[in-house]
Motif scaffolding. Structure first.
Motif, PDB file in Angstrom:
ATOM      1  N   UNK A 568      -1.545   5.462  18.883  1.00 54.05           N
ATOM      2  CA  UNK A 568      -1.972   4.430  17.942  1.00 54.05           C
ATOM      3  C   UNK A 568      -3.414   4.652  17.524  1.00 54.05           C
ATOM      4  N   UNK A 569      -3.720   4.230  16.309  1.00 52.97           N
ATOM      5  CA  UNK A 569      -5.099   4.305  15.838  1.00 52.97           C
ATOM      6  C   UNK A 569      -5.964   3.269  16.527  1.00 52.97           C
ATOM      7  N   UNK A 570      -5.369   2.199  16.970  1.00 55.81           N
ATOM      8  CA  UNK A 570      -6.143   1.160  17.622  1.00 55.81           C
ATOM      9  C   UNK A 570      -6.549   0.086  16.642  1.00 55.81           C
ATOM     10  N   UNK A 571      -7.660  -0.576  16.924  1.00 54.99           N
ATOM     11  CA  UNK A 571      -8.081  -1.663  16.031  1.00 54.99           C
ATOM     12  C   UNK A 571      -8.541  -1.091  14.695  1.00 54.99           C
ATOM     13  N   UNK A 572      -8.816  -1.972  13.765  1.00 58.22           N
ATOM     14  CA  UNK A 572      -9.095  -1.571  12.382  1.00 58.22           C
ATOM     15  C   UNK A 572     -10.146  -0.459  12.315  1.00 58.22           C
ATOM     16  N   UNK A 573      -9.795   0.613  11.639  1.00 54.10           N
ATOM     17  CA  UNK A 573     -10.667   1.776  11.567  1.00 54.10           C
ATOM     18  C   UNK A 573     -11.732   1.575  10.486  1.00 54.10           C
ATOM     19  N   UNK A 574     -12.929   2.117  10.671  1.00 51.90           N
ATOM     20  CA  UNK A 574     -13.979   1.982   9.640  1.00 51.90           C
ATOM     21  C   UNK A 574     -13.790   2.997   8.511  1.00 51.90           C
ATOM     22  N   UNK A 575     -12.709   2.820   7.743  1.00 47.51           N
ATOM     23  CA  UNK A 575     -12.386   3.809   6.708  1.00 47.51           C
ATOM     24  C   UNK A 575     -13.471   3.940   5.644  1.00 47.51           C
ATOM     25  N   UNK A 576     -14.253   2.902   5.459  1.00 53.95           N
ATOM     26  CA  UNK A 576     -15.099   2.833   4.274  1.00 53.95           C
ATOM     27  C   UNK A 576     -16.082   3.987   4.145  1.00 53.95           C
ATOM     28  N   UNK A 577     -16.460   4.630   5.261  1.00 52.34           N
ATOM     29  CA  UNK A 577     -17.389   5.763   5.125  1.00 52.34           C
ATOM     30  C   UNK A 577     -16.728   7.098   5.451  1.00 52.34           C
ATOM     31  N   UNK A 578     -15.412   7.131   5.602  1.00 51.88           N
ATOM     32  CA  UNK A 578     -14.729   8.384   5.917  1.00 51.88           C
ATOM     33  C   UNK A 578     -14.514   9.223   4.661  1.00 51.88           C
ATOM     34  N   UNK A 579     -14.581  10.546   4.848  1.00 51.58           N
ATOM     35  CA  UNK A 579     -14.263  11.498   3.785  1.00 51.58           C
ATOM     36  C   UNK A 579     -13.077  12.374   4.154  1.00 51.58           C
ATOM     37  N   UNK A 580     -12.884  12.622   5.436  1.00 51.69           N
ATOM     38  CA  UNK A 580     -11.851  13.548   5.898  1.00 51.69           C
ATOM     39  C   UNK A 580     -11.203  12.963   7.146  1.00 51.69           C
ATOM     40  N   UNK A 581      -9.869  12.911   7.165  1.00 49.12           N
ATOM     41  CA  UNK A 581      -9.155  12.351   8.300  1.00 49.12           C
ATOM     42  C   UNK A 581      -7.893  13.162   8.559  1.00 49.12           C
ATOM     43  N   UNK A 582      -7.761  13.700   9.773  1.00 50.01           N
ATOM     44  CA  UNK A 582      -6.583  14.464  10.172  1.00 50.01           C
ATOM     45  C   UNK A 582      -6.071  13.923  11.504  1.00 50.01           C
ATOM     46  N   UNK A 583      -4.948  13.223  11.441  1.00 53.45           N
ATOM     47  CA  UNK A 583      -4.293  12.681  12.638  1.00 53.45           C
ATOM     48  C   UNK A 583      -2.919  13.293  12.819  1.00 53.45           C
ATOM     49  N   UNK A 584      -2.673  14.449  12.229  1.00 53.70           N
ATOM     50  CA  UNK A 584      -1.340  15.045  12.196  1.00 53.70           C
ATOM     51  C   UNK A 584      -0.873  15.482  13.577  1.00 53.70           C
ATOM     52  N   UNK A 585       0.460  15.589  13.713  1.00 53.32           N
ATOM     53  CA  UNK A 585       1.105  16.072  14.940  1.00 53.32           C
ATOM     54  C   UNK A 585       0.691  15.230  16.153  1.00 53.32           C
ATOM     55  N   UNK A 586       0.980  13.941  16.061  1.00 55.02           N
ATOM     56  CA  UNK A 586       0.784  13.040  17.175  1.00 55.02           C
ATOM     57  C   UNK A 586       2.030  12.161  17.309  1.00 55.02           C
ATOM     58  N   UNK A 587       1.919  11.067  18.039  1.00 51.88           N
ATOM     59  CA  UNK A 587       3.048  10.158  18.261  1.00 51.88           C
ATOM     60  C   UNK A 587       2.725   8.765  17.732  1.00 51.88           C
ATOM     61  N   UNK A 588       1.917   8.688  16.710  1.00 54.37           N
ATOM     62  CA  UNK A 588       1.471   7.398  16.200  1.00 54.37           C
ATOM     63  C   UNK A 588       2.601   6.690  15.457  1.00 54.37           C
ATOM     64  N   UNK A 589       2.740   5.396  15.742  1.00 52.20           N
ATOM     65  CA  UNK A 589       3.815   4.636  15.111  1.00 52.20           C
ATOM     66  C   UNK A 589       3.300   3.373  14.433  1.00 52.20           C
TER      67      UNK A 589
END
Length: 988
Positions: A568-589
């Motif tokens: 899981x990503x967990x609590x709300x992520x601080x997306x507002x300053x992100x430029x690049x995000x790679x969470x591939x090949x995990x078990x997130x639901x």
């Protein structure tokens, strides 16, 4: 320190003001003062613009025009020089003045007719045309307009400057030379210095040879710099024999070099022929240029070995032979080249050991022998008293790292990565100069980590390996408080959390790469990273939720957590300053329906190969910064809203989800789209011909949906002009094959190296490129069928050209137009209702590696032209109505029976049916499959009647025993089509 610099600059400026004031004993002429003041009003000063574009060119910027005031003597103004006797303005130097504006032809600048020197270098004049009025400065001896933003044709009036000694128009990328202007300039002037780098000289020559025209300046020319001008012609020996020529720079041009033995005395000291397409061995004439201090032949196709006559160049201080095809052993002659300061032999094929004389060069400050096949140990003692940079990465060096190298007092950068070094580094070694240390890809022992912790000034450190046994304590690196980049991999056990439960802080770390370790304690880690921007923790067996310490990094904008077991990503992520995000090949639901709604800068998102649920996150459709989105292989569902507008999307991959409904037509407004993959969903629509005008689209995957209907034969000459990969397999398309599309696949008609398109990257922005090619490339997952095998790609190369129209309901004949797609590597038309002959034109597809025409109703023989396909490795013609002998020779002798099974009339190798022993009566083709719902083989038997059936069956049984097709029919067996679940996946 800053205050000292400011004071020094102010003092320099004050000195310059007094200097200019003292040059004249007369006051400035009023008409010239007025002209200068009016010229000032046409320009503005923009130091912000200067800092962005020109900071690397000028030591400082000073807005000189700010000293120009009405009522003061213009001869005292900064940048203005007056004649000491007449008081007329004869010099104007406004270089590095942060000027922005346009110089119009009617500018009062051109009233200063007595100018002798004019320097506007490193300002920006808004793509102004270079006015013909510059030709009115007939007294000019020095003209420097470098990097001013001028464009258009260089006016012929420039040749009127007969007194010109120095001309610098370099770095004006839009300036173009006409051949007549170039000739007149050389005929009418006595130039000593010509600097025209990155202007356009493509319209000159190659006949007459534009370089030979330089002979007109044979008695005066000292410097000739024509780097990256696209000039064409031959470089001959007479150029080197110009009596006063000292600097010759022709880098970045395509030149043919014809050098005979030099019989002249030359004064050439600097020669740069890098990136000029020079082939063959290094000419011996280069070794006769005994006055050379700098020789650059990098980025060519030079081959062979380095001659020992290199020692003739004993004045050399700089030698660059990098990025060629040179081979053999590096000659042991460097004890004669005692003045060498920089030496680069990287990216060649040199073998053997490094010559011992190389390590005696006391003046050497930079040595680069990286990317070769150099082997053996390094010497225990070296004489590099001035060495600053040493690059030996990507070789076969072995043994231990000598302490003498690590202890060099001036050494700042050391790269020994990707060699075979073993052992440890003594804990007694301390370096106060090393800033960049790269030891990745060796077999060093983990106790070197303790030693390296004493290199207190390290800023970049790479220790990735696969040899770290025992437990590595991450806290150890907190001693390196200047560290900005750290890469560590291959740890059997990497302990993040502190044993003492103390928080520790990495004050300057901005990039942290911990991949392929067995990380322990990531959820309890309490380190602080106030400056961290790039974080990679991929392939570390991480479990559970993303911990709070990652959420709380204030500056984090690039995060890669791929190939773990995170749930899981967990609590709300601080997306507002992100430029690049790679969470591939995990078990997130997580349900991602409402993700990303507070993001403003995300450019790359990869959530692929997880278990994410929900609908498509609609907020992304309003994210104007988004470039690459990959959410393939999840459990997303629902319709896609039709609001993909005003996006910068280059990649959109939704493969392997449960999306349904219509294809969103707003994708046609994504004009930058390169890769569109909507395969293996439940979309139900007709073919999206509204995508055809996307000029950048190179990959289109729609296979495995519920698309239906015929593909219209549109009358257009601009149908998918850049497409190189098309997969619409496993749908319900019908009608004839889309001939109009096939005819207009222009990019597929180009073969291999001829194509100039960039590599297609599913996620174009790599994690490594973001930090200057230090971190490795983004590892996305693209699987394509190559030679009948599912092959993963990180990139689809431009040479991989593929069409898959299989498992549809296409009917009619195969168009001859396929034979014009010369770049095709793979072609799959199987499991359709195609009839007629196999086109002979397919024999033109000389790059073809895989051809599948199976499970159709094709008739006739196998064209002998197919035997000329030298690269064909996979062939399937099974389950058709083909007859006659199978072609022999080349690749056809390697195919097995499976390639031809189910064709009753075929004979010859590799089948057991010999062509001279059997002549079966062929059954006429019909529409029985459509009428009765079963395949053509049983129907064929039904059409064979009476005597034909009896004689045919009897003869076959007598001649060859029990034939397979007879067993199939009378044994009640049916030919089974490949199920959709077993089809060869294209992009799973």
């Amino acid at each position: 320190m800053m205050l000292v610099v400011v004071r020094v600059v102010v003092c320099v400026h004050i000195f310059m003001l007094f200097h200019f004031a003292c040059l004249s004993s007369h006051s400035c002429h009023s008409e010239e003062s007025s002209a200068l003041l009016h010229f000032k009003t046409q320009l503005i000063t923009n130091t912000t613009f200067y800092d962005y574009y020109y900071a690397n060119f000028c030591p400082y910027v000073y807005p000189k025009m700010r000293t120009w005031e009405n009522g003061t003597d213009c001869c005292s103004w900064m940048g203005v020089t007056c004649d000491s006797l007449s008081g007329h303005v004869i010099g104007l130097d406004l270089s590095c003045s942060a000027l922005v504006g346009i110089i119009h032809p009617n500018s009062t600048l051109f009233h200063l007719t007595r100018l002798q020197t004019l320097n506007f270098a490193y300002n920006y004049f808004y793509n102004s045309q270079l006015s013909s009025q510059f030709g009115e400065f007939v007294s000019l001896t020095h003209l420097n307009l470098s990097s001013c933003g001028f464009e258009g044709d260089i006016p012929s009036q420039i040749s009127h400057l007969s007194k010109l000694q120095s001309l610098d128009l370099s770095l004006n990328y839009g300036l173009k030379w006409e051949e007549t202007t170039w000739k007149r300039l050389l005929q009418n002037t006595s130039l000593r210095e010509i600097v025209l780098d990155q202007t356009d000289m493509s319209l000159i020559g190659p006949t007459p040879n534009p370089l030979s025209l330089i002979a007109n300046l044979s008695s005066t020319l000292v410097t000739l710099s024509l780097g990256y001008t696209r000039i064409r012609g031959s470089l001959t020996s007479d150029i080197f024999c110009l009596p006063n020529l000292q600097h010759l720079i022709l880098t970045g041009n395509e030149l043919s070099v014809h050098l005979s033995e030099l019989s002249c005395t030359t004064s050439l000291s600097i020669l740069d022929l890098s990136d000029c397409g020079i082939q063959g061995p290094i000419s011996s004439s280069f070794y006769n240029l005994t006055h050379l201090t700098s020789l650059n032949l990098a980025d060519n196709q030079l081959n062979g070995s380095i001659s020992s006559s290199l020692l003739n160049l004993q004045r050399l201080t700089h030698l660059d032979l990098s990025r060629n095809e040179l081979s053999g052993q590096i000659p042991n002659v460097f004890d004669k080249l005692t003045k060498l300061q920089t030496l680069s032999l990287s990216d060649n094929n040199f073998q053997g050991k490094l010559p011992s004389s190389l390590f005696t060069l006391t003046q050497l400050s930079q040595l680069d022998c990286s990317s070769n096949q150099i082997e053996g140990p390094l010497p225990k003692q070296v004489a590099f008293s001035n060495l600053i940079e040493l690059f030996l990465e990507d070789n076969l060096l072995n043994g231990t790292i000598p302490p003498s190298i690590l202890s060099l007092k001036s050494l700042r950068s050391l790269d020994l990565s990707n060699n075979r070094f073993i052992g440890y580094i003594s804990s007694e070694i301390t370096s106060y100069s090393l800033e960049y240390l790269f030891l990745c890809g060796n077999k060093l022992q983990e106790n070197i980590l303790e030693s390296i912790s004493h290199f207190v000034n390290l800023t970049y450190l790479c220790l990735s390996s696969d040899n770290w046994s025992g437990t590595v304590h991450f806290q150890l690196f907190s001693k390196l408080q200047k560290l900005e980049y750290l890469s560590l991999s291959g740890c059997n056990s990497l302990l993040l959390e502190s044993e003492t439960s103390m928080n520790y802080t990495f004050l300057n770390l901005y990039a942290l790469q911990l991949f392929s370790n067995n990380i322990i304690g990531w959820s309890k880690f309490s380190g602080k990273f106030p400056q961290l921007e790039f974080l990679e923790l991929s392939n570390n067996k991480l479990e559970g939720k993303i911990p709070n310490w990652i959420h709380d990094i204030p500056s984090l904008c690039h995060l890669k957590l791929s190939h773990n077991m995170i749930t899981s990503i967990g609590h709300q992520f601080p997306w507002y300053h992100f430029e690049y995000l790679d969470l591939s090949f995990n078990l997130m639901d997580d349900d991602i329906s409402s993700f990303f709604c507070n993001t403003t800068s995300l450019e790359v998102i990869n959530l692929s190969h997880n278990r994410f649920t929900g609908t498509f996150p609609q907020c992304l459709a309003n994210t104007s910064s988004l470039v690459d989105l990959d959410i393939q292989m999840n459990k997303l569902h629902g319709n896609l809203s039709d609001n993909f507008k005003q996006l910068q999307l280059e990649t959109l991959n939704l493969n392997g989800n449960q999306f349904e409904g219509l294809l969103p037509k707003s994708l046609s407004s994504c004009t930058y789209l390169v890769d569109l993959d909507l395969g293996n969903n439940q979309f139900e629509d007709t073919f999206p011909d509204w995508l055809q005008n996307l000029s950048s689209l190179e990959i289109l995957v729609l296979g495995g949906n519920k698309l239906y209907g015929p593909i219209a034969n549109l009358k257009s000459e601009n149908i998918f002009p850049s497409l190189i990969y098309l997969d619409i397999s496993c749908n319900n398309f019908s009608g004839s094959l889309p001939k109009a599309y096939i005819q207009n696949f222009q990019a597929m008609k180009i073969v291999g190296d001829e194509v100039q398109r960039r590599l297609v990257d599913y996620i174009d922005t790599s994690f490594g490129a973001i930090v200057g090619n230090i971190l490795p490339e983004y590892d996305n997952s693209v699987i394509a069928t190559v030679k009948g095998t599912n092959t993963p790609f990180a990139k689809i190369p431009t040479t991989f050209v593929n069409i898959d129209l299989s498992e549809n309901k296409f009917e009619g004949e195969i168009p001859d137009d396929f034979g014009e797609l010369h770049g095709l590597i793979g072609l799959n038309l199987s499991h359709n209702r195609l009839v007629g002959h196999i086109p002979h034109s397919l024999g033109n597809l000389t790059n073809l590696e895989s051809l599948d025409l199976s499970s159709n109703m094709l008739t006739g023989d196998i064209p002998t032209e197919l035997a000329n396909l030298n690269f064909l490795e996979v062939l399937s013609l099974s389950q058709n109505q083909l007859v006659g002998p199978i072609p022999r020779g080349k690749q056809f002798d390697t195919f097995s029976n499976d390639s031809y099974e189910g064709n009753m009339g075929l004979c010859g190798f590799p089948l057991s049916i010999q062509c001279n022993n059997v002549s079966l009566q062929q059954c006429p083709s019909s529409e029985a499959e459509d009428k009765f719902g079963f395949g053509w083989k049983p129907v064929a038997i039904g059409y064979a009647c009476g005597v034909v059936l009896g004689i045919g069956l009897g003869f076959c049984v007598f001649s060859i025993g029990k034939p397979q097709w007879l067993v199939i029919i009378f044994g009640g067996k049916r030919i089974k089509r490949r199920s959709r679940g077993n089809r060869r996946a294209r992009t799973t």
